[in-house]
Scaffold this motif. Sequence first.
Motif, PDB file in Angstrom:
ATOM      1  N   VAL A  51     -19.499 -37.748   0.524  1.00 29.55           N
ATOM      2  CA  VAL A  51     -18.396 -38.701   0.379  1.00 29.55           C
ATOM      3  C   VAL A  51     -18.202 -39.077  -1.086  1.00 29.55           C
ATOM      4  CG1 VAL A  51     -17.536 -40.941   1.080  1.00 29.55           C
ATOM      5  CG2 VAL A  51     -18.754 -39.534   2.706  1.00 29.55           C
ATOM      6  N   ALA A  52     -19.330 -39.258  -1.820  1.00 31.75           N
ATOM      7  CA  ALA A  52     -19.200 -39.657  -3.222  1.00 31.75           C
ATOM      8  C   ALA A  52     -18.557 -38.541  -4.044  1.00 31.75           C
ATOM      9  CB  ALA A  52     -20.572 -40.013  -3.793  1.00 31.75           C
ATOM     10  N   PHE A  53     -19.003 -37.303  -3.834  1.00 33.22           N
ATOM     11  CA  PHE A  53     -18.399 -36.187  -4.557  1.00 33.22           C
ATOM     12  C   PHE A  53     -16.922 -36.068  -4.224  1.00 33.22           C
ATOM     13  CE2 PHE A  53     -22.585 -34.175  -5.497  1.00 33.22           C
ATOM     14  CZ  PHE A  53     -22.338 -33.943  -6.834  1.00 33.22           C
ATOM     15  N   SER A  54     -16.597 -36.204  -2.939  1.00 37.19           N
ATOM     16  CA  SER A  54     -15.209 -36.061  -2.534  1.00 37.19           C
ATOM     17  C   SER A  54     -14.346 -37.160  -3.148  1.00 37.19           C
ATOM     18  CB  SER A  54     -15.118 -36.113  -1.015  1.00 37.19           C
ATOM     19  OG  SER A  54     -13.802 -36.364  -0.612  1.00 37.19           O
ATOM     20  N   ARG A  55     -14.904 -38.359  -3.203  1.00 34.12           N
ATOM     21  CA  ARG A  55     -14.134 -39.493  -3.725  1.00 34.12           C
ATOM     22  C   ARG A  55     -13.875 -39.350  -5.216  1.00 34.12           C
ATOM     23  NH1 ARG A  55     -11.461 -42.851  -5.298  1.00 34.12           N
ATOM     24  NH2 ARG A  55     -11.424 -45.095  -4.991  1.00 34.12           N
ATOM     25  N   HIS A  56     -14.815 -38.754  -5.926  1.00 32.37           N
ATOM     26  CA  HIS A  56     -14.700 -38.758  -7.378  1.00 32.37           C
ATOM     27  C   HIS A  56     -14.308 -37.408  -7.958  1.00 32.37           C
ATOM     28  CE1 HIS A  56     -16.110 -42.829  -8.044  1.00 32.37           C
ATOM     29  NE2 HIS A  56     -16.811 -42.629  -6.957  1.00 32.37           N
ATOM     30  N   LEU A  57     -14.439 -36.341  -7.204  1.00 35.09           N
ATOM     31  CA  LEU A  57     -14.083 -35.031  -7.746  1.00 35.09           C
ATOM     32  C   LEU A  57     -13.078 -34.303  -6.872  1.00 35.09           C
ATOM     33  CD1 LEU A  57     -17.704 -33.873  -8.536  1.00 35.09           C
ATOM     34  CD2 LEU A  57     -16.052 -34.685 -10.185  1.00 35.09           C
ATOM     35  N   GLY A  58     -12.774 -34.825  -5.710  1.00 35.75           N
ATOM     36  CA  GLY A  58     -11.980 -34.077  -4.741  1.00 35.75           C
ATOM     37  C   GLY A  58     -10.497 -34.302  -4.869  1.00 35.75           C
ATOM     38  N   ALA A  59      -9.951 -34.270  -6.098  1.00 38.87           N
ATOM     39  CA  ALA A  59      -8.519 -34.512  -6.260  1.00 38.87           C
ATOM     40  C   ALA A  59      -7.692 -33.450  -5.549  1.00 38.87           C
ATOM     41  CB  ALA A  59      -8.177 -34.559  -7.741  1.00 38.87           C
ATOM     42  N   ASP A  61      -8.560 -31.505  -2.786  1.00 38.61           N
ATOM     43  CA  ASP A  61      -8.648 -31.542  -1.322  1.00 38.61           C
ATOM     44  C   ASP A  61      -9.525 -32.730  -0.917  1.00 38.61           C
ATOM     45  OD1 ASP A  61      -8.714 -31.138   1.319  1.00 38.61           O
ATOM     46  OD2 ASP A  61      -9.628 -29.146   1.270  1.00 38.61           O
ATOM     47  N   PRO A  62      -8.960 -33.924  -0.863  1.00 39.48           N
ATOM     48  CA  PRO A  62      -9.786 -35.115  -0.610  1.00 39.48           C
ATOM     49  C   PRO A  62     -10.302 -35.216   0.816  1.00 39.48           C
ATOM     50  CG  PRO A  62      -7.491 -35.708  -0.708  1.00 39.48           C
ATOM     51  CD  PRO A  62      -7.553 -34.260  -1.049  1.00 39.48           C
ATOM     52  N   VAL A  63      -9.822 -34.348   1.722  1.00 42.93           N
ATOM     53  CA  VAL A  63     -10.229 -34.449   3.122  1.00 42.93           C
ATOM     54  C   VAL A  63     -11.547 -33.732   3.364  1.00 42.93           C
ATOM     55  CG1 VAL A  63      -9.518 -33.958   5.485  1.00 42.93           C
ATOM     56  CG2 VAL A  63      -7.828 -34.613   3.807  1.00 42.93           C
ATOM     57  N   ARG A  64     -11.861 -32.756   2.520  1.00 50.26           N
ATOM     58  CA  ARG A  64     -12.963 -31.852   2.838  1.00 50.26           C
ATOM     59  C   ARG A  64     -14.309 -32.577   2.894  1.00 50.26           C
ATOM     60  NH1 ARG A  64     -13.031 -26.645  -0.651  1.00 50.26           N
ATOM     61  NH2 ARG A  64     -11.005 -26.418   0.321  1.00 50.26           N
TER      62      ARG A  64
END
Lengths: 107, 172
Positions: A51-59, A61-64
């Motif tokens: 969740v942390a990686f997705s929130r901060h790096l997932g511009a 594909d934020p759903v993955r």
Amino acid sequence: MPEAGVPVGYFFAVSTLLFSLGVFGALRRTNPVAILMSIELMLNAVNINFVAFSRHLGAADPVRGPMFAIFVITVAAAEVSLGLAIVLALLRRRRSADVNEFDALKG
Amino acid sequence: MNWPLVAFFFLAGVTLYSAYRVVVDETITHAALYLAIAFVGVAGFYALLGADFLAFVQVLVYAGAVMTVLLFTIMLSDIREVRGLKLPLFRRLTSPRWGAVPAALAAGLAALLLAAFAGSALLAGPEGRPVGLGELARALLTTYLVPFEVASVLLLAAMVGAIVLSKGEGER
């Protein structure tokens, strides 16, 4: 820094410590229920990272990231139910709760 | 005052202390109850990260369902059988067989991972955004439809397996 006000590295630090505690518990405990609980700690640490990686790096594909976390939670629920059923069956058959004594599959 | 940061440190303290008690507490029931606190702390991290739905699921599945199953297992079995080691804490932590090797391994892993994270360029990437429940649901039934169906079959198989395994010998 995100608008949440918490640097993302802090989440990685916490999840690292949580995962290490889980590793320590899984290696140290001899009680199968406690080993399962340690494994749950490790899975939770992994989920925090997703969740942390997705929130901060997932511009892109934020759903993955959250999706991975959801599937990890699903598999962990299945794992815990099966694991505890096996523990119950072992307790009934062997009258023991020490994993060192469960060596029926030893080669 | 940076309130999210304050909340983060509070959650981190509570979660890590509970996790520590989970792995060292002698009484397995206490360890399980500390595990529930750790699960709620992790849900707080999800909320801080903007993943509200995951925080909700975490409380529902982990702090609710998994904890119920764990506590039922502990209480259905003979307590003396699942109690485990009876050595005092200090002896366990210092004894070469039960404490020192796992502790050294875990500490080494933590140091390695922290060093890797501290030195990584990953932290400077573009930022994502919080994902709403609607977006998550749409993705679950379009892009991730096949994993979703496989997961439901997995859960069914796990349920059947758990029932078969936990039934007694003569009751089939």
